[in-house]
Design a protein around this motif. Structure first.
Motif, PDB file in Angstrom:
ATOM      1  N   TRP A   1       0.060  -9.347 -11.343  1.00 11.77           N
ATOM      2  CA  TRP A   1      -0.038  -8.219 -10.417  1.00 11.77           C
ATOM      3  C   TRP A   1      -0.996  -7.168 -10.963  1.00 11.77           C
ATOM      4  N   LYS A   2      -1.609  -6.459 -10.017  1.00 11.44           N
ATOM      5  CA  LYS A   2      -2.529  -5.389 -10.406  1.00 11.44           C
ATOM      6  C   LYS A   2      -2.388  -4.227  -9.429  1.00 11.44           C
ATOM      7  N   LEU A   3      -2.624  -3.041  -9.960  1.00 12.19           N
ATOM      8  CA  LEU A   3      -2.587  -1.820  -9.162  1.00 12.19           C
ATOM      9  C   LEU A   3      -3.992  -1.237  -9.144  1.00 12.19           C
ATOM     10  N   SER A   4      -4.492  -0.971  -7.955  1.00 11.34           N
ATOM     11  CA  SER A   4      -5.841  -0.411  -7.836  1.00 11.34           C
ATOM     12  C   SER A   4      -5.818   0.797  -6.914  1.00 11.34           C
ATOM     13  N   LEU A   5      -6.833   1.643  -7.073  1.00 11.19           N
ATOM     14  CA  LEU A   5      -6.939   2.894  -6.310  1.00 11.19           C
ATOM     15  C   LEU A   5      -8.206   2.873  -5.479  1.00 11.19           C
ATOM     16  N   GLN A   6      -8.042   3.157  -4.197  1.00 11.11           N
ATOM     17  CA  GLN A   6      -9.180   3.323  -3.295  1.00 11.11           C
ATOM     18  C   GLN A   6      -9.170   4.780  -2.836  1.00 11.11           C
ATOM     19  N   GLU A   7     -10.126   5.564  -3.346  1.00 15.30           N
ATOM     20  CA  GLU A   7     -10.146   6.977  -2.995  1.00 15.30           C
ATOM     21  C   GLU A   7     -10.429   7.148  -1.512  1.00 15.30           C
TER      22      GLU A   7
ATOM     23  N   PHE B   1       0.839  -1.200   0.000  1.00 21.52           N
ATOM     24  CA  PHE B   1       0.000   0.000   0.000  1.00 21.52           C
ATOM     25  C   PHE B   1       0.876   1.252   0.000  1.00 21.52           C
ATOM     26  N   PHE B   2       0.336   2.319  -0.574  1.00 22.24           N
ATOM     27  CA  PHE B   2       0.932   3.631  -0.412  1.00 22.24           C
ATOM     28  C   PHE B   2      -0.152   4.678  -0.665  1.00 22.24           C
ATOM     29  N   VAL B   3       0.058   5.860  -0.116  1.00 23.14           N
ATOM     30  CA  VAL B   3      -0.920   6.932  -0.216  1.00 23.14           C
ATOM     31  C   VAL B   3      -0.371   8.049  -1.099  1.00 23.14           C
ATOM     32  N   VAL B   4      -1.176   8.497  -2.044  1.00 26.47           N
ATOM     33  CA  VAL B   4      -0.907   9.726  -2.792  1.00 26.47           C
ATOM     34  C   VAL B   4      -1.804  10.796  -2.189  1.00 26.47           C
ATOM     35  N   GLU B   5      -1.217  11.866  -1.671  1.00 28.82           N
ATOM     36  CA  GLU B   5      -1.969  12.815  -0.850  1.00 28.82           C
ATOM     37  C   GLU B   5      -2.627  13.923  -1.653  1.00 28.82           C
ATOM     38  N   GLU B   6      -2.122  14.211  -2.837  1.00 29.43           N
ATOM     39  CA  GLU B   6      -2.665  15.326  -3.602  1.00 29.43           C
ATOM     40  C   GLU B   6      -3.028  14.868  -5.003  1.00 29.43           C
TER      41      GLU B   6
ATOM     42  N   GLY C   1      -5.358   9.244  -3.024  1.00 30.98           N
ATOM     43  CA  GLY C   1      -6.048   8.056  -2.549  1.00 30.98           C
ATOM     44  C   GLY C   1      -5.080   7.016  -2.045  1.00 30.98           C
ATOM     45  N   LEU C   2      -5.666   5.922  -1.621  1.00 30.20           N
ATOM     46  CA  LEU C   2      -4.891   4.785  -1.133  1.00 30.20           C
ATOM     47  C   LEU C   2      -4.697   3.816  -2.294  1.00 30.20           C
ATOM     48  N   TYR C   3      -3.450   3.566  -2.650  1.00 30.78           N
ATOM     49  CA  TYR C   3      -3.131   2.680  -3.758  1.00 30.78           C
ATOM     50  C   TYR C   3      -2.716   1.318  -3.206  1.00 30.78           C
ATOM     51  N   GLN C   4      -3.213   0.277  -3.878  1.00 30.70           N
ATOM     52  CA  GLN C   4      -2.887  -1.096  -3.458  1.00 30.70           C
ATOM     53  C   GLN C   4      -2.255  -1.840  -4.631  1.00 30.70           C
ATOM     54  N   LEU C   5      -1.085  -2.449  -4.358  1.00 26.57           N
ATOM     55  CA  LEU C   5      -0.415  -3.306  -5.332  1.00 26.57           C
ATOM     56  C   LEU C   5      -0.531  -4.736  -4.831  1.00 26.57           C
ATOM     57  N   GLU C   6      -1.169  -5.589  -5.628  1.00 24.12           N
ATOM     58  CA  GLU C   6      -1.374  -6.993  -5.231  1.00 24.12           C
ATOM     59  C   GLU C   6      -0.623  -7.886  -6.202  1.00 24.12           C
TER      60      GLU C   6
ATOM     61  N   GLU D   1      -9.531  -0.587 -10.486  1.00 24.53           N
ATOM     62  CA  GLU D   1      -8.322  -1.212 -11.022  1.00 24.53           C
ATOM     63  C   GLU D   1      -7.717  -0.292 -12.065  1.00 24.53           C
ATOM     64  N   LEU D   2      -6.436   0.067 -11.878  1.00 25.10           N
ATOM     65  CA  LEU D   2      -5.751   0.971 -12.786  1.00 25.10           C
ATOM     66  C   LEU D   2      -4.902   0.232 -13.814  1.00 25.10           C
ATOM     67  N   PHE D   3      -4.353  -0.899 -13.432  1.00 23.78           N
ATOM     68  CA  PHE D   3      -3.425  -1.600 -14.316  1.00 23.78           C
ATOM     69  C   PHE D   3      -3.294  -3.039 -13.840  1.00 23.78           C
ATOM     70  N   SER D   4      -3.141  -3.964 -14.768  1.00 30.12           N
ATOM     71  CA  SER D   4      -2.885  -5.370 -14.414  1.00 30.12           C
ATOM     72  C   SER D   4      -1.952  -5.980 -15.450  1.00 30.12           C
ATOM     73  N   TYR D   5      -1.203  -6.976 -15.030  1.00 31.07           N
ATOM     74  CA  TYR D   5      -0.230  -7.611 -15.912  1.00 31.07           C
ATOM     75  C   TYR D   5       0.004  -9.042 -15.441  1.00 31.07           C
ATOM     76  N   LYS D   6       0.277  -9.916 -16.401  1.00 28.23           N
ATOM     77  CA  LYS D   6       0.619 -11.304 -16.093  1.00 28.23           C
ATOM     78  C   LYS D   6       1.774 -11.720 -16.993  1.00 28.23           C
ATOM     79  N   GLY D   7       2.905 -12.122 -16.403  1.00 32.86           N
ATOM     80  CA  GLY D   7       4.065 -12.540 -17.184  1.00 32.86           C
ATOM     81  C   GLY D   7       5.353 -12.324 -16.425  1.00 32.86           C
ATOM     82  N   ASN D   8       6.490 -12.490 -17.127  1.00 32.59           N
ATOM     83  CA  ASN D   8       7.788 -12.340 -16.460  1.00 32.59           C
ATOM     84  C   ASN D   8       8.582 -11.159 -17.000  1.00 32.59           C
TER      85      ASN D   8
END
Length: 573
Positions: A93-99, A70-75, A149-154, A129-136
């Motif tokens: 992996w996927k990157l999603s945003l929780q406002e 997780f990480f927060v973008v404040e502005e 918002g609060l960003y989550q990388l899974e 969901e902002l971005f997703s990828y599968k591979g090496n």
């Protein structure tokens, strides 16, 4: 792409994250002193699942077990870049945003009550969901204007336990953490031989324009090209067992490199590295053979010759440019090539009972063929290695019968087989060229080589030395042979290395000066304990060193030299 939703874990992470800044209602950013303290204590990142701003982290995944950061973008309108580097296995992996609620994006009042409201609101809203990828591949998400918002990388690995690297920054323009590639990022093969391949590539702008310290690392593999340096390092571990999990406060650096002997054009100090397997902990797995892969870092040179390759073999070549300070790296576009075939060797035919002279280049090979009469009962091979040791292999109709290193004279007797053909392979050593004489015979009693004792040393009697003479002895055999002894004055500093360089054991007495000859004599004894002769060499100068050689000549005329001996007369008598 399917990810298992784990609400309790999500809540657990939020409770870990949000109290970190309950006073300010925001997570640490690069501008805060708290973050500076935490980035120095890297255990914070391993334990908290917080992605730091502007620092690459390494972590690990168990198979089929998602991991979240997780990480927060404040502005609003904040630049954002996230880079994920898979190591050893493909990732999903996927990157999603929780406002966040408005209260979470401001400076805050320090009042803890709004946290409960934020928690409830986050639970009730689905992330975007902002971005997703599968591979090496090394893949990245980049945005010039991201909302707060609060960003989550899974991340998830479905193939096996593995590890990976993550880099996130809100100042991608100024960071430039990964070295840049040139406009043409290809690796070119400029020269191709049987055992060497020369590679060249265009220099990275990071060094030429930005003046940052970089080094290039060349990787050679028999299997495939690599997309990241950490994938190379994972392969070098040569073990499928799960890698050691990082301990709190320690960097995740499980690679223990050791010198491999991979020569470079630059200097003897520049060698390739191959990891040695180190103890691993975690899930049990069966080990596999060491990966057939080599890695060498060559400084800032952009041309390199790979040596000691196998002929007619396909190799894959990769080049990585790494920041010398941060060790963060970028992959060039790799290539592959097949080395040239080994030159076909001409096969020499051996004649029954005839001595053949053979010259073998350093690390070279020679092939000989022997086709005796179809009804032969046995075959005797006599090998006389004149200089350094040589390896001999004998195959009968394709089947390996003999593989030995030969130094000096050796005799091998093999059982015959009707209509059999013999192929002899002679291989030189790494020290230098080899010269030898070889004889194949089906009736060894008629051979040209003299019979020899096992001990072919010349013994000098110290107590019998005088100012003008020395007394020596040597062993003979039960067979009557002719022995000739020669002397040559040498310097006092004449040593064993010089003696070895000069002597060719196959050279006969006909190569010596007549003035160096002492005498020739015949002797033998049916009792081997009495098959010894002594000789006193006279007419020598006081306090001088002499090189003594004894030659034995067989019935066929072939001569063999005993081990040379340096003796010194007394200076005062």
């Amino acid at each position: 792409m399917h990810f298992i939703r784990m609400v309790p874990l999500h809540w657990c992470m939020l409770w870990l994250l949000l109290p970190l800044s309950s006073r300010t209602q925001k997570l640490p950013t690069r501008d805060e002193e708290l973050f500076q303290m935490q980035i120095r204590d890297k255990a914070f990142f391993h334990d908290s699942s917080v992605i730091p701003d502007g620092a690459e982290i390494s972590s690990y995944l168990f198979r089929d077990t998602p991991k979240r950061y997780f990480f927060v973008v404040e502005e609003d309108n904040t630049p954002l870049s996230v880079t994920v580097t898979p190591c050893d296995a493909p990732l999903e992996w996927k990157l999603s945003l929780q406002e966040l609620p408005e209260e979470a994006s401001g400076e805050g009042s320090g009042d803890p009550e709004p946290l409960d409201q934020q928690k409830q609101q986050i639970i009730n809203e689905e992330g975007t969901e902002l971005f997703s990828y599968k591979g090496n591949d090394v893949e990245y998400f980049i945005s010039s204007s991201s909302p707060s918002g609060l960003y989550q990388l899974e991340l998830l690995s479905t193939e096996k336990d593995t590890h990976f690297k993550v880099y996130a920054t809100t100042t991608p323009e100024s960071d430039q953490p990964y070295p840049e590639l040139p406009y043409d990022p290809r690796v070119d093969v400029t020269s191709l031989g049987r055992t060497t391949v020369t590679l060249a590539w265009k220099p990275s702008p990071t060094a030429s324009v930005l003046k940052q310290p970089i080094q290039y690392c060349v990787v050679v593999s028999r299997e495939h090209n690599f997309k990241s340096l950490c994938a190379v390092e994972a392969k070098l571990s040569a073990d499928d067992a799960f890698m050691m999990a990082p301990k709190p406060g320690l960097d995740f650096s499980p690679f223990d490199f050791a010198h491999f002997g991979f020569s470079s054009e630059n200097s003897a100090k520049e060698r390739s590295f191959l990891t040695k397997p180190s103890p691993h902990v975690g899930r049990h797995a069966h080990s596999r053979p060491k990966a057939d892969i080599q890695k060498v870092c060559i400084g800032n040179k952009n041309i390199f010759t790979v040596s000691d390759l196998k002929p007619d073999t396909q190799y894959y070549f990769d080049v990585f440019v790494a920041n010398s300070d941060s060790n963060m790296s970028t992959a060039y576009l790799g290539t592959f090539a097949r080395t040239k075939e080994e030159a076909r060797q001409k096969t020499v035919e051996l004649k029954d009972g005839k001595v053949t002279d053979v010259f073998v280049k350093r690390k070279g090979a020679k092939f000989l063929r022997f086709a005796p009469v179809p009804s032969h009962q046995k075959v005797t091979f006599f090998i006389h290695s004149c200089l350094d040791a040589v390896q001999i292999q004998v195959r009968r109709d394709g089947k390996l019968l003999l593989s030995q290193n030969v130094e000096g004279i050796r005799q091998f007797q093999l059982r015959g087989k009707p209509k059999a053909k013999y192929l002899i392979r002679l291989k030189g050593n790494k020290k230098g060229a080899s010269l030898l004489k070889i004889l194949a015979a089906t009736r060894p009693s008629k051979h040209s080589f003299p019979s020899l004792p096992e001990d072919r040393r010349i013994k000098a009697f110290d107590k019998l030395r005088t100012c003008s003479s020395v007394t020596v002895a040597w062993l003979g055999t039960q067979e009557r042979n002719k022995f000739c002894i020669y002397k040559k004055e040498v310097d006092d500093n004449y040593n064993e290395d010089q003696k070895k360089r000069e002597q060719n054991q196959c050279l006969g007495p006909d190569t010596r000066k007549k003035s160096e000859k002492v005498l020739c004599k015949y002797f033998h004894s049916q009792n081997l304990q009495k098959a010894v002769t002594t000789e006193t060499i006279k007419g020598l100068q006081p306090g001088k060193s002499y090189l003594l050689d004894v030659y034995v000549t067989g019935h066929g005329g072939h001569s063999v030299k005993y081990q040379s001996k340096v003796v010194k007369t007394r200076k005062f008598c």
